[in-house]
Structures are given as structure tokens and as C-alpha cells.
Design an enzyme around this catalytic site. Structure first.
Site, PDB file in Angstrom:
ATOM      1  NE  ARG A 283      -3.715   0.444   2.375  1.00 20.19           N
ATOM      2  CZ  ARG A 283      -3.863   1.258   3.426  1.00 20.19           C
ATOM      3  NH1 ARG A 283      -3.262   1.003   4.561  1.00 20.19           N
ATOM      4  NH2 ARG A 283      -4.623   2.327   3.338  1.00 20.19           N
TER       5      ARG A 283
ATOM      6  CE  LYS B 137       1.640  -5.089   6.363  1.00 21.71           C
ATOM      7  NZ  LYS B 137       1.330  -3.789   5.762  1.00 21.71           N
TER       8      LYS B 137
ATOM      9  NE  ARG C  41       2.942   5.612  12.388  1.00 26.44           N
ATOM     10  CZ  ARG C  41       3.815   6.530  12.076  1.00 26.44           C
ATOM     11  NH1 ARG C  41       4.258   7.358  13.005  1.00 26.44           N
ATOM     12  NH2 ARG C  41       4.270   6.632  10.858  1.00 26.44           N
TER      13      ARG C  41
HETATM   14  C1  BTN Z   1       0.396  -3.769   2.304  1.00 29.72           C
HETATM   15  O1  BTN Z   1       1.126  -2.833   2.031  1.00 29.72           O
HETATM   16  O2  BTN Z   1       0.166  -4.086   3.454  1.00 29.72           O
HETATM   17  C2  BTN Z   1      -0.256  -4.581   1.197  1.00 29.72           C
HETATM   18  C3  BTN Z   1       0.628  -5.693   0.745  1.00 29.72           C
HETATM   19  C4  BTN Z   1       0.027  -6.572  -0.315  1.00 29.72           C
HETATM   20  C5  BTN Z   1       1.049  -7.551  -0.853  1.00 29.72           C
HETATM   21  C6  BTN Z   1       0.456  -8.548  -1.788  1.00 29.72           C
HETATM   22  S1  BTN Z   1       1.586  -9.839  -2.198  1.00 29.72           S
HETATM   23  C7  BTN Z   1       0.504 -10.424  -3.425  1.00 29.72           C
HETATM   24  C8  BTN Z   1      -0.095  -9.212  -4.107  1.00 29.72           C
HETATM   25  N1  BTN Z   1       0.749  -8.777  -5.187  1.00 29.72           N
HETATM   26  C9  BTN Z   1       1.306  -7.597  -4.930  1.00 29.72           C
HETATM   27  O3  BTN Z   1       2.122  -7.020  -5.676  1.00 29.72           O
HETATM   28  N2  BTN Z   1       0.898  -7.124  -3.747  1.00 29.72           N
HETATM   29  C10 BTN Z   1      -0.036  -8.032  -3.125  1.00 29.72           C
END
Ligand code: BTN
Length: 329
Positions: free
Chosen positions: A122, A187, A322
Site C-alpha cells: 500500500r 505485521k 497508529r
Molecule cells: C500492504 O502494504 O500491506 C499490502 C501488501 C500486499 C502484498 C500482496 S503480495 C501479493 C499481491 N501482489 C502484490 O504485488 N501485492 C499483493
């Protein structure tokens, strides 16, 4: 290009000589050596000992479509149209979005990879995606009630993941609004939803999920925030295939329930696993900061924060939340 057969042979964690591998694959020993170098470049530990050959300590737990489908409930497998499993991709979300844009993806298509060269997090962040260590997938799902009705969807996905992890014996998993999974404030998983379609009618959603299963120590620096993985949380090894099946077994029925009833029916359950419920939080909205008491979420999944004598409802977007620690922490 790393041969799939080479990966399966090495997956048992035993020594295999260059000659044996070359003969099995019908290539020279130097071609095997080159593929081993490629594997190392993906972050895989390869031991090589003169006279004994190559070995991957601990072996490899490779993803396998057949095992995933076998572990799926009748409902989940009936709704899964295809599984597209690639060893190396840029990002499973990008793959899915490209195909959604070409309009040749039907609901229920699952994109899976062992390694992402450009995993997307994100807020423009990179999702660290070492080879065959964690789970990276994107599931395409079709909704017909318009994008506005999908506000609570990422919360529902988070809740389904919590349930899947609980069913595998991983307790204490909490959700952080709008879509992180935490254990002891670290996380464990992230969710990235991307949408395509009509604001008021049909849309396809790419539900991207990354779960940390056995993050290598070397990845620590690249992650840049407190993290944990299933390896640290579980006394037994959890196979990524089993995890993928369990996620689908919980996610598919919840997506159906969400389509039918919206977020309101999930609200109580979500709040029970909400990391910051009734706590003082700090919200960052661009360069503005708000400190207040977090009162959970409303029927649409917006975050409710009491501050300045009133309760304000915040909608997902470029907001980050947060926990506000007491001074001195
Ligand atoms: C975050 O930032 O918390 C979201 C992360 C999401 C990661 C997943 S891995 C599979 C899918 N493909 C990506 O490029 N991102 C999501």
C-alpha cells in the site's frame, strides 16, 4: 531460466551432484551451475560442496496447484475458476490487473507466485517477496453492487485471513484498519485491493494478499517496519499450500456473505479482533494529524474516532493509523 524439475529435485533438501542433476535434466554441469547462481540471486541459500554437489538447506516448500485444490472445501473449489501459478512474476496484482483490463478474467481466478520482482504494498511501498518463503496471491472477484458498496471489503478479507490462521492454530492475530494483520503489533500480512469497473454497477476486484510465512533474516532491512511470520508463531511447520487452501476456505464464503449483506453483518466480529479498539490512536491524513479515541468501525467499515468532542468517520484512502502511546514510550 530455472528449470521446474531442478526445483522439485532440490526441494528435498538433500545433496545432488552436478552430474546427477545434469543427467536428469539433459543439460551440462555448467548449465546446472548457472541455474544455481540464478537461484542464489533470488535469495535462496544454496550450499555447494566439491565432490558432493548442491543442497538447499531445509529444502523448498513449493507451491502446487493440485495440493491447493485438494485442501479446498467443496464451496471454495467450486468458485475457483483457474489457478495461475508462476514461479517468478513482477507482481501477482499487476498480472491480475493486466488481464482484468484485457477483460479476459472471470471471477474466481487465482494468481500465485513464488517470487515477485516488484511486489506492491500500500501507499506505493514495495512488498518484500523472497523466493518460496511466503505466500503471495491475488484473487479476482466480481461484484455487482458498485464500487461504493465495497468500502468494507478489505476489512472482510482481513477477517477471513484471521479465521484461516486461527484454524491453523495461530492465535492472537489482530486486524489493523483498514487492512493489516498484526500479532503483538508486528505485521504478519498485508492486503492490497485494486478495482476495475463501474462505480455504480459491475466491478472486478483484485484481492492481493501477502502473508509472511518464513521470512529470511536478510529481508529484515528491506522491510522497514516491525514484522513477524508464521515460523515464529507456530510450533509446527505450516505448508504454504495448506495455508492457501485454508485462506480460500474462509475467504470464499465471506466474499459471498459480503456480496449479499454488506459489511454490517461483519462489524462485531471485526471489532473483536481489532488491534486498536477503544484505544487512543493517531491518524495521519497527509500532513494533518488527529489524535482521538478509536471507537471501532461503522456499518460500512469507516473508522470512527472521537476527537474534539465529536465522533468522526474516516474512510480508507491515504490515511494511516497508529497506536498513540503514553508519553515516555
Ligand atoms: C500492504 O502494504 O500491506 C499490502 C501488501 C500486499 C502484498 C500482496 S503480495 C501479493 C499481491 N501482489 C502484490 O504485488 N501485492 C499483493
Amino acid at each position: 531460466m530455472i528449470d521446474d524439475r531442478l526445483l522439485s529435485i532440490l526441494s528435498n533438501g538433500q545433496f545432488h551432484s552436478g552430474r546427477e542433476l545434469g543427467e536428469l535434466l539433459g543439460v551440462s554441469r555448467s548449465a546446472i551451475w548457472k541455474q544455481m547462481k540464478e537461484l542464489e540471486q533470488l535469495g535462496v541459500d544454496v550450499y555447494s560442496i566439491r565432490g558432493r554437489g548442491y543442497r538447499i538447506p531445509g529444502g523448498l516448500d513449493l507451491l502446487c496447484e493440485k495440493q491447493i485444490v485438494t485442501g479446498c472445501s467443496e464451496l471454495a473449489s467450486s468458485r475457483l475458476t483457474t489457478i495461475s501459478l508462476e514461479r517468478i512474476v513482477d507482481s501477482t496484482n499487476m498480472m491480475a490487473m493486466r488481464e482484468v483490463h484485457q477483460q479476459n478474467v472471470i471471477s474466481g481466478r487465482l494468481y500465485l507466485a513464488e517470487y515477485q520482482t516488484a511486489g506492491k504494498g500500500r501507499r506505493g511501498r514495495t512488498w518484500v517477496s523472497p523466493f518460496a518463503k511466503n505466500l503471495y496471491f491475488s484473487l479476482v472477484w466480481r461484484f455487482t453492487q458498485g464500487a461504493a458498496a465495497l468500502e468494507g471489503l478489505s476489512l472482510v478479507v482481513g477477517l477471513a485471513l484471521v479465521k484461516a490462521l486461527n484454524s491453523l492454530g495461530i492465535a492472537q492475530v489482530q486486524v489493523k484498519w483498514p487492512n493489516d494483520l498484526l500479532v503483538n503489533s508486528r505485521k504478519l500480512a498485508g492486503i492490497l485491493l485494486e478495482m476495475h469497473g463501474d462505480a455504480s454497477g459491475e466491478c472486478q476486484v483484485v484481492i492481493g494478499v501477502g502473508v509472511n510465512v518464513a521470512m529470511p533474516e536478510q529481508a529484515e532491512e528491506a522491510i522497514g517496519q516491525p514484522w513477524t511470520d508464521l515460523q515464529q508463531l507456530s510450533a509446527v511447520d505450516i505448508s504454504r499450500n495448506q495455508l492457501m487452501s485454508e485462506v480460500l476456505n474462509h475467504l470464499v464464503p465471506e466474499l459471498d456473505r459480503f456480496s449479499e449483506y454488506g459489511f454490517a453483518v461483519f462489524k462485531d466480529e471485526w471489532q473483536q479482533v481489532h488491534a486498536f479498539q477503544n484505544e487512543t490512536v493517531r491518524l495521519m491524513l497527509g500532513n494533518k494529524e488527529i489524535v482521538g479515541e478509536c471507537q471501532g468501525v461503522d456499518d460500512r467499515g469507516a473508522l470512527m474516532v472521537r476527537h474534539g468532542g465529536r465522533v468522526e468517520h474516516f474512510h480508507a484512502g491515504e490515511i494511516s493509523v497508529r497506536r498513540q502511546y503514553a508519553s515516555g514510550h
